[in-house]
Design a protein around this motif. Structure first.
Motif, PDB file in Angstrom:
ATOM      1  N   ARG A 124       0.850  -1.572   0.319  1.00  0.00           N
ATOM      2  CA  ARG A 124      -0.013   0.099  -0.190  1.00  0.00           C
ATOM      3  C   ARG A 124       0.919   1.138  -0.148  1.00  0.00           C
ATOM      4  NH1 ARG A 124      -5.238  -0.276  -0.556  1.00  0.00           N
ATOM      5  NH2 ARG A 124      -6.252  -1.613   0.075  1.00  0.00           N
ATOM      6  N   GLU A 125       1.857   1.192   0.945  1.00  0.00           N
ATOM      7  CA  GLU A 125       3.018   2.547   1.159  1.00  0.00           C
ATOM      8  C   GLU A 125       3.381   2.609  -0.740  1.00  0.00           C
ATOM      9  OE1 GLU A 125       3.409  -0.167   2.129  1.00  0.00           O
ATOM     10  OE2 GLU A 125       1.772   0.322   3.839  1.00  0.00           O
ATOM     11  N   ASP A 126       3.276   1.765  -1.408  1.00  0.00           N
ATOM     12  CA  ASP A 126       4.543   2.088  -2.786  1.00  0.00           C
ATOM     13  C   ASP A 126       4.176   3.028  -3.360  1.00  0.00           C
ATOM     14  OD1 ASP A 126       6.690  -0.260  -1.834  1.00  0.00           O
ATOM     15  OD2 ASP A 126       5.248  -1.658  -3.187  1.00  0.00           O
ATOM     16  N   ASN A 127       4.877   3.967  -4.436  1.00  0.00           N
ATOM     17  CA  ASN A 127       4.674   4.620  -5.684  1.00  0.00           C
ATOM     18  C   ASN A 127       4.512   4.186  -6.936  1.00  0.00           C
ATOM     19  OD1 ASN A 127       4.580   6.940  -3.950  1.00  0.00           O
ATOM     20  ND2 ASN A 127       6.601   7.401  -3.883  1.00  0.00           N
ATOM     21  N   VAL A 128       3.693   3.986  -7.492  1.00  0.00           N
ATOM     22  CA  VAL A 128       4.129   3.307  -9.105  1.00  0.00           C
ATOM     23  C   VAL A 128       3.204   4.570 -10.177  1.00  0.00           C
ATOM     24  CG1 VAL A 128       2.423   2.056  -9.886  1.00  0.00           C
ATOM     25  CG2 VAL A 128       2.223   1.975  -8.415  1.00  0.00           C
ATOM     26  N   LEU A 129       4.789   4.475 -10.832  1.00  0.00           N
ATOM     27  CA  LEU A 129       4.751   5.528 -12.170  1.00  0.00           C
ATOM     28  C   LEU A 129       4.488   4.522 -13.502  1.00  0.00           C
ATOM     29  CD1 LEU A 129       5.906   8.012 -13.607  1.00  0.00           C
ATOM     30  CD2 LEU A 129       8.157   6.829 -13.876  1.00  0.00           C
TER      31      LEU A 129
END
Length: 64
Positions: free
Chosen positions: A46-51
């Motif tokens: 949930r804390e991951d950033n996604v590009l």
């Protein structure tokens, strides 16, 4: 063919799963399949950033 979930007329046929879906139910089905793959393979937290980068090709349009 009828939608597997709501029994309305299906507009999307998935022969591999012997299933048809109306537009709304397909989005629900597709979202569930993606969620199951991400959770099952532990791809993201949930804390991951996604590009997400899209090019405008057919694969990118599906992703978009």
């Amino acid at each position: 063919m009828r939608c597997r979930r709501c029994k309305k007329k299906a507009c999307i046929n998935i022969p591999r799963h012997n299933a048809g879906f109306c537009r709304d139910c397909f989005f629900t089905y597709f979202h569930g399949q993606v969620r199951q793959a991400i959770d099952g393979l532990k791809l993201l937290d949930r804390e991951d950033n996604v590009l997400v980068a899209v090019s405008g090709g057919k694969d990118s349009l599906v992703l978009w």
